[in-house]
Design a protein around this motif. Structure first.
Motif, PDB file in Angstrom:
ATOM      1  N   SER A  87       0.848  -1.195   0.000  1.00 37.32           N
ATOM      2  CA  SER A  87       0.000   0.000   0.000  1.00 37.32           C
ATOM      3  C   SER A  87       0.882   1.243   0.000  1.00 37.32           C
ATOM      4  CB  SER A  87      -0.904  -0.002   1.236  1.00 37.32           C
ATOM      5  OG  SER A  87      -1.816  -1.082   1.192  1.00 37.32           O
ATOM      6  N   ALA A  88       0.724   2.066  -1.027  1.00 32.74           N
ATOM      7  CA  ALA A  88       1.598   3.232  -1.217  1.00 32.74           C
ATOM      8  C   ALA A  88       1.114   4.000  -2.433  1.00 32.74           C
ATOM      9  CB  ALA A  88       3.047   2.790  -1.430  1.00 32.74           C
ATOM     10  N   MET A  89       1.807   5.105  -2.734  1.00 30.75           N
ATOM     11  CA  MET A  89       1.594   5.844  -3.977  1.00 30.75           C
ATOM     12  C   MET A  89       2.665   5.400  -4.965  1.00 30.75           C
ATOM     13  SD  MET A  89      -0.048   8.390  -5.591  1.00 30.75           S
ATOM     14  CE  MET A  89      -0.473   9.918  -4.726  1.00 30.75           C
ATOM     15  N   TYR A  90       2.253   5.029  -6.167  1.00 28.37           N
ATOM     16  CA  TYR A  90       3.201   4.624  -7.206  1.00 28.37           C
ATOM     17  C   TYR A  90       3.280   5.747  -8.236  1.00 28.37           C
ATOM     18  CZ  TYR A  90       3.403   0.201  -4.909  1.00 28.37           C
ATOM     19  OH  TYR A  90       3.616  -0.773  -3.953  1.00 28.37           O
ATOM     20  N   LEU A  91       4.479   6.303  -8.367  1.00 28.08           N
ATOM     21  CA  LEU A  91       4.697   7.480  -9.201  1.00 28.08           C
ATOM     22  C   LEU A  91       5.533   7.122 -10.425  1.00 28.08           C
ATOM     23  CD1 LEU A  91       5.630   9.875  -6.283  1.00 28.08           C
ATOM     24  CD2 LEU A  91       3.624  10.155  -7.734  1.00 28.08           C
ATOM     25  N   TYR A 106      10.041  14.777 -14.516  1.00 25.72           N
ATOM     26  CA  TYR A 106       8.681  15.294 -14.378  1.00 25.72           C
ATOM     27  C   TYR A 106       7.770  14.132 -13.987  1.00 25.72           C
ATOM     28  CZ  TYR A 106      10.666  19.340 -16.637  1.00 25.72           C
ATOM     29  OH  TYR A 106      11.449  20.431 -16.916  1.00 25.72           O
ATOM     30  N   PHE A 107       6.989  14.365 -12.946  1.00 24.40           N
ATOM     31  CA  PHE A 107       6.181  13.297 -12.370  1.00 24.40           C
ATOM     32  C   PHE A 107       4.735  13.350 -12.836  1.00 24.40           C
ATOM     33  CE2 PHE A 107       8.789  11.172  -9.190  1.00 24.40           C
ATOM     34  CZ  PHE A 107       9.887  12.021  -9.124  1.00 24.40           C
ATOM     35  N   GLY A 108       4.127  12.167 -12.889  1.00 22.42           N
ATOM     36  CA  GLY A 108       2.702  12.066 -13.121  1.00 22.42           C
ATOM     37  C   GLY A 108       1.924  12.213 -11.827  1.00 22.42           C
ATOM     38  N   PRO A 109       0.590  12.100 -11.893  1.00 17.54           N
ATOM     39  CA  PRO A 109      -0.253  12.290 -10.710  1.00 17.54           C
ATOM     40  C   PRO A 109      -0.196  11.129  -9.721  1.00 17.54           C
ATOM     41  CG  PRO A 109      -1.591  11.677 -12.566  1.00 17.54           C
ATOM     42  CD  PRO A 109      -0.202  11.875 -13.101  1.00 17.54           C
ATOM     43  N   GLY A 110       0.328   9.978 -10.149  1.00 10.95           N
ATOM     44  CA  GLY A 110       0.455   8.834  -9.256  1.00 10.95           C
ATOM     45  C   GLY A 110      -0.758   7.924  -9.238  1.00 10.95           C
ATOM     46  N   THR A 111      -0.529   6.704  -8.795  1.00 10.81           N
ATOM     47  CA  THR A 111      -1.603   5.743  -8.521  1.00 10.81           C
ATOM     48  C   THR A 111      -1.523   5.384  -7.053  1.00 10.81           C
ATOM     49  OG1 THR A 111      -1.594   4.774 -10.742  1.00 10.81           O
ATOM     50  CG2 THR A 111      -2.527   3.444  -8.960  1.00 10.81           C
ATOM     51  N   ARG A 112      -2.610   5.652  -6.323  1.00 12.31           N
ATOM     52  CA  ARG A 112      -2.633   5.297  -4.907  1.00 12.31           C
ATOM     53  C   ARG A 112      -3.197   3.900  -4.766  1.00 12.31           C
ATOM     54  NH1 ARG A 112      -1.619   7.409  -0.341  1.00 12.31           N
ATOM     55  NH2 ARG A 112      -1.363   9.512  -1.126  1.00 12.31           N
ATOM     56  N   LEU A 113      -2.401   2.993  -4.209  1.00  9.96           N
ATOM     57  CA  LEU A 113      -2.791   1.590  -4.045  1.00  9.96           C
ATOM     58  C   LEU A 113      -3.081   1.293  -2.583  1.00  9.96           C
ATOM     59  CD1 LEU A 113      -3.049  -1.374  -5.058  1.00  9.96           C
ATOM     60  CD2 LEU A 113      -0.606  -1.620  -4.539  1.00  9.96           C
ATOM     61  N   LEU A 114      -4.204   0.653  -2.339  1.00  9.77           N
ATOM     62  CA  LEU A 114      -4.571   0.182  -1.008  1.00  9.77           C
ATOM     63  C   LEU A 114      -4.798  -1.313  -1.090  1.00  9.77           C
ATOM     64  CD1 LEU A 114      -5.260   0.687   1.947  1.00  9.77           C
ATOM     65  CD2 LEU A 114      -7.627   1.143   1.248  1.00  9.77           C
ATOM     66  N   VAL A 115      -4.024  -2.060  -0.313  1.00 10.49           N
ATOM     67  CA  VAL A 115      -4.157  -3.519  -0.279  1.00 10.49           C
ATOM     68  C   VAL A 115      -4.837  -3.912   1.028  1.00 10.49           C
ATOM     69  CG1 VAL A 115      -2.961  -5.722  -0.417  1.00 10.49           C
ATOM     70  CG2 VAL A 115      -2.064  -3.754  -1.664  1.00 10.49           C
ATOM     71  N   LEU A 116      -5.967  -4.601   0.905  1.00  6.77           N
ATOM     72  CA  LEU A 116      -6.750  -4.997   2.091  1.00  6.77           C
ATOM     73  C   LEU A 116      -6.540  -6.463   2.447  1.00  6.77           C
ATOM     74  CD1 LEU A 116     -10.079  -3.178   1.182  1.00  6.77           C
ATOM     75  CD2 LEU A 116      -8.238  -2.354   2.674  1.00  6.77           C
TER      76      LEU A 116
END
Lengths: 116, 110
Positions: A87-91, A106-116
């Protein structure tokens, strides 16, 4: 203004499932990076591509993570199986590959992943 | 080992109250030092690149400076919209990857 595109923006998954993230760098940028950012910390490099070749994947947990950039343009990062600690932000970031001086990423907006 | 340390971890300012953020680094040959701004839930936004000691760059209310051991981000008369996390990163001569500090969370109150 050209931007790095990422999708999805958010992903919720259960542990042991597979997840995939996509990145499209700024047009003409030969170098592409995947970073992981844990909440409250700075980003850390997972993998670096120069065109379609991997330059640095020393910090990529290769037992569960894989990355590809088949045509040297867009890239996919995959996790299989996902664990709670993923679980983290993947940039995703890209740079022109001018060499020599410090090269701005230059970075993108990211993908926020939540693992349950 | 290449390393970046940022201080303070968090900073609260009143609107108009100027201050500075610190970034201390150790690197085996500096290719460049970078400052980014990151808003909650978003990717880092590029602010400045500094290449050598003595160099300074400015953008609106922000000014970045560089010595051989540290960099400062000076914020003059900040506004509430300057509230964000400010990240410092170095790029070593041996690699193009960025090594980041943990950031300084800035809150500017109206």
């Amino acid at each position: 203004e050209a931007e790095v595109a990422q999708s999805p923006r958010y992903k919720i998954t259960e542990k042991s499932q597979a997840v995939a993230f996509w990145c499209d760098p700024i047009s003409g940028h030969a170098t592409l990076y995947w970073y992981r950012q844990i909440l409250g910390q700075g980003p850390e490099l997972l993998v670096q591509f120069q065109d379609e070749s991997v330059v640095d994947d020393s910090q990529l947990p290769k037992d569960r993570f894989s990355a590809e950039r088949l045509k040297g343009v867009d890239s996919t990062l995959k996790i299989q199986p996902a664990e709670l600690g993923d679980s983290a932000m993947y940039l995703c970031a890209s740079s022109q590959n001018r060499r020599g001086k410090g090269e701005t990423q230059y970075f993108g907006p990211g993908t926020r992943l939540l693992v349950l | 080992e290449d390393q970046v340390t940022q201080s303070p971890e968090a900073l609260r300012l009143q609107e108009g109250e100027s201050s500075s953020l610190n970034c201390s680094y150790t690197v085996s040959g500096l290719r460049g030092l970078f400052w980014y701004r990151q808003d909650p839930g978003k990717g880092p936004e590029f602010l400045f690149t500094l290449y050598s000691a003595g160099e300074e760059k400015e953008k609106e209310r922000l000014k970045a400076t560089l010595t051989k051991k540290e960099s400062f981000l000076h914020i003059t008369a900040p506004k509430p919209e300057d509230s964000a996390t400010y990240l410092c990163a170095v790029q070593a001569e041996s690699s193009y990857k960025l090594i980041f500090g943990s950031g300084t969370r800035l809150l500017v109150r109206p």
